[in-house]
Design an enzyme around this catalytic site. Structure first.
Site, PDB file in Angstrom:
ATOM      1  N   ARG A 121      46.068 -81.991  42.283  1.00 20.99           N
ATOM      2  CA  ARG A 121      45.646 -82.075  40.944  1.00 20.99           C
ATOM      3  C   ARG A 121      45.683 -83.533  40.401  1.00 20.99           C
ATOM      4  NH1 ARG A 121      48.758 -77.187  40.696  1.00 20.99           N
ATOM      5  NH2 ARG A 121      47.683 -75.484  40.986  1.00 20.99           N
ATOM      6  N   LYS A 143      34.253 -92.398  36.835  1.00 24.94           N
ATOM      7  CA  LYS A 143      33.659 -91.141  37.449  1.00 24.94           C
ATOM      8  C   LYS A 143      33.752 -91.202  38.713  1.00 24.94           C
ATOM      9  CE  LYS A 143      29.626 -91.294  33.969  1.00 24.94           C
ATOM     10  NZ  LYS A 143      28.111 -91.440  33.606  1.00 24.94           N
ATOM     11  N   GLU A 185      21.836-103.709  37.652  1.00 27.73           N
ATOM     12  CA  GLU A 185      22.798-103.416  36.737  1.00 27.73           C
ATOM     13  C   GLU A 185      23.227-104.128  35.889  1.00 27.73           C
ATOM     14  OE1 GLU A 185      23.442 -99.844  36.757  1.00 27.73           O
ATOM     15  OE2 GLU A 185      22.510 -99.077  38.490  1.00 27.73           O
ATOM     16  N   LYS A 227      31.526-102.845  29.994  1.00 32.37           N
ATOM     17  CA  LYS A 227      31.511-101.400  30.398  1.00 32.37           C
ATOM     18  C   LYS A 227      33.000-100.832  29.800  1.00 32.37           C
ATOM     19  CE  LYS A 227      31.256 -97.697  33.724  1.00 32.37           C
ATOM     20  NZ  LYS A 227      30.738 -97.263  35.146  1.00 32.37           N
ATOM     21  N   GLU A 237      31.519 -89.371  28.193  1.00 35.15           N
ATOM     22  CA  GLU A 237      29.980 -89.501  28.098  1.00 35.15           C
ATOM     23  C   GLU A 237      29.641 -88.431  27.187  1.00 35.15           C
ATOM     24  OE1 GLU A 237      27.720 -90.796  31.340  1.00 35.15           O
ATOM     25  OE2 GLU A 237      26.009 -89.679  30.570  1.00 35.15           O
ATOM     26  N   ARG A 241      27.958 -93.594  25.924  1.00 34.46           N
ATOM     27  CA  ARG A 241      28.306 -94.120  27.436  1.00 34.46           C
ATOM     28  C   ARG A 241      26.758 -93.667  27.941  1.00 34.46           C
ATOM     29  NH1 ARG A 241      33.305 -93.188  31.770  1.00 34.46           N
ATOM     30  NH2 ARG A 241      32.133 -93.925  33.595  1.00 34.46           N
ATOM     31  N   ASN A 245      22.927 -95.373  31.124  1.00 37.28           N
ATOM     32  CA  ASN A 245      21.699 -94.771  31.825  1.00 37.28           C
ATOM     33  C   ASN A 245      20.382 -95.470  31.575  1.00 37.28           C
ATOM     34  OD1 ASN A 245      23.505 -92.804  32.889  1.00 37.28           O
ATOM     35  ND2 ASN A 245      23.230 -91.452  31.112  1.00 37.28           N
ATOM     36  N   HIS A 248      17.904 -95.508  34.396  1.00 37.50           N
ATOM     37  CA  HIS A 248      18.122 -94.656  35.310  1.00 37.50           C
ATOM     38  C   HIS A 248      17.463 -93.212  35.299  1.00 37.50           C
ATOM     39  CE1 HIS A 248      21.407 -97.450  35.623  1.00 37.50           C
ATOM     40  NE2 HIS A 248      21.840 -96.564  36.596  1.00 37.50           N
ATOM     41  N   HIS A 252      15.527 -92.115  38.579  1.00 37.74           N
ATOM     42  CA  HIS A 252      16.065 -90.584  39.340  1.00 37.74           C
ATOM     43  C   HIS A 252      14.890 -90.101  39.756  1.00 37.74           C
ATOM     44  CE1 HIS A 252      20.203 -90.701  37.409  1.00 37.74           C
ATOM     45  NE2 HIS A 252      20.256 -91.401  38.526  1.00 37.74           N
ATOM     46  N   HIS A 265      19.133 -97.712  45.129  1.00 36.43           N
ATOM     47  CA  HIS A 265      19.205 -97.198  43.722  1.00 36.43           C
ATOM     48  C   HIS A 265      18.898 -98.395  42.695  1.00 36.43           C
ATOM     49  CE1 HIS A 265      20.526 -94.970  40.280  1.00 36.43           C
ATOM     50  NE2 HIS A 265      21.655 -95.745  40.238  1.00 36.43           N
TER      51      HIS A 265
END
Ligand code: NAD
Ligand code: GLY
Length: 398
Positions: A121, A143, A185, A227, A237, A241, A245, A248, A252, A265
């Site tokens: 955990r 993340k 980025e 960041k 998010e 946040r 994106n 992005h 995607h 990417h």
């Protein structure tokens, strides 16, 4: 030349250290309190380059370490690889005081982070990112996760690292294409929140392309501070946040429509940022100079912004509808309002995106000289930005 940046938010605080040669400095790890051992997770490519150095530093710091080497590549960012890491923790009888160290790019960082988030955990993870993308983005903010056959990063957890050490020297072995992909980025942070940084990138583009140590540390430091600020304000998010994106959602769609094989990417994000800026311009929200400055910087960093033949506007727009950022009311986009400012803009319908893609599929900007082709045959119903060589705004009334 070493920088220290504190990242903190509700219930967490950790230090990010950035600079050359850090992996070979035992003192970077001396404060770790890992009496119950460390599991270094890396992949076969990165381990070959940096595992021995890290092991030597940990040994000198008096830390007992094991290593779990996973296969290289996004295709291995799976539940099966995650399980192999957890199995390794079980075999070494890891307990709640054991530390996982992620040595590698974003793929290793996300998987090792998720193993640490889920084993017993949650145990500590230290991120040691070795790609530009991971240093400026993936290694901070917590993340973690793996892909499922049905989608990228569909299983994961927020699990903040307890320490991040970014050795900028590792970027010297990074393949050129991977390095440039990370620069997308970097441009993202400048576009969404820092006009001064954007100008700095324009001025230091050559030094950055040559990976000069001082410029690298400064660039990475600025991205990490941005960041850190966003993550502190909106760790899970729920709002702000999502600004990260930028580019992005378009990216995607492009990636999924080319089966994730055509672009790295960051390369898709570069095109996505251009599409987003052009979309804002078309809506009359920004003048052409904003689009042009971003475009020129992306071209300077070597991005090919052309779209391959065979893509369909409808399929691309539908792929955006499937994105995590879409809901029943429409697609949420991050759109620039100026260099250094962006907004989260919800409820865009599919039809407007189809039209946008149609325009760009007909007249996609290519490398350098072809850029002007985009404005040579303007479509009055969907006027693109003017890409004049002197970057004058010829279309600011639009
Ligand atoms: P990657 O981890 O696949 O690394 C790219 C390639 O470079 C790999 O082949 C790797 O082995 C190699 N490599 C790594 N470091 C090297 C070095 N120093 N020298 C030579 N080769 C090296 O890709 P990436 O771009 O770092 O990360 C992409 C992943 O990151 C995606 O899975 C994405 O979902 C994830 N990501 C996560 C976050 C987050 O917030 N957690 C943010 C952005 C991206
Ligand atoms: N890479 C985007 C984020 O961490 O939120």
């Amino acid at each position: 030349m070493t920088e220290h940046i504190q990242v903190s938010g509700k219930g967490f605080a950790y230090q990010v250290t950035i600079g050359p040669g850090l992996l070979q400095q035992p003192q970077q790890f001396a404060g770790l309190q890992a009496a119950d051992g460390v599991l270094i997770v890396s992949n076969d490519v990165v381990a070959e380059l940096y595992l021995a150095t890290l092991q030597q530093s940990l040994q000198t710091a008096g830390i007992d370490c094991h290593a779990c080497i996973v296969p290289d590549g996004e295709q291995h960012k799976t539940i099966a690889t995650w399980q192999s890491i957890v199995d390794h923790l079980v075999r070494m009888q890891a307990n709640r005081k054991t530390v996982v160290m992620a040595l590698g790019g974003g793929v290793v960082g996300d998987m090792a982070g998720f193993a640490a988030a889920s084993y017993m955990r949650g145990i500590r993870v230290v991120q040691l990112p070795t790609t530009l993308l991971a240093q400026v983005d993936a290694a901070i903010g917590g993340k973690t996760g793996v892909n499922l056959p049905s989608g990228k990063n569909l299983v994961g957890a927020f699990h903040q690292p307890s320490m991040v050490v970014m050795d900028s020297d590792t970027l010297h072995t990074l393949p050129e294409r991977e390095y440039r992909a990370g620069l997308a980025e970097v441009v993202k942070y400048a576009m969404i929140m820092d006009a001064g940084f954007f100008a700095w990138l324009e001025q230091h583009a050559d030094a950055l392309l040559q990976r000069h140590a001082q410029s690298l540390t400064a660039m990475i430091g600025t991205c990490v501070r941005h960041k850190a600020e966003v993550v502190a304000a909106d760790t899970l998010e729920q709002g702000r946040r999502a600004l990260l994106n930028y580019g992005h959602t378009f990216a995607h769609a492009l990636e999924s429509q080319t089966a994730y094989t055509h672009w790295l990417h960051g390369e898709a994000v570069a095109i996505g940022m251009h599409l987003a800026a052009s979309f804002s311009h078309q809506a009359g929200d920004i003048n052409a100079e904003v689009v042009n400055r971003q475009l020129q910087l992306l071209l300077r960093f070597g991005f090919d912004l052309s779209l391959p033949a065979g893509l369909q506007a409808e399929a691309l727009a539908n792929a955006m509808l499937l994105d995590k950022k879409a809901d029943q009311r429409g697609i949420t986009l991050v759109l620039p309002r100026a260099i250094g400012a962006a907004v989260i803009s919800p409820d865009h319908d599919c039809a407007s995106l189809v039209k946008h893609f149609q325009y760009h599929l007909q007249a996609a900007p290519r490398q350098g000289a072809d850029v002007n082709a985009e404005c040579s045959q303007p479509d009055p119903s969907h006027a693109p930005p003017q890409h004049s060589s002197n970057q004058e705004d010829e279309n600011h009334d639009h």
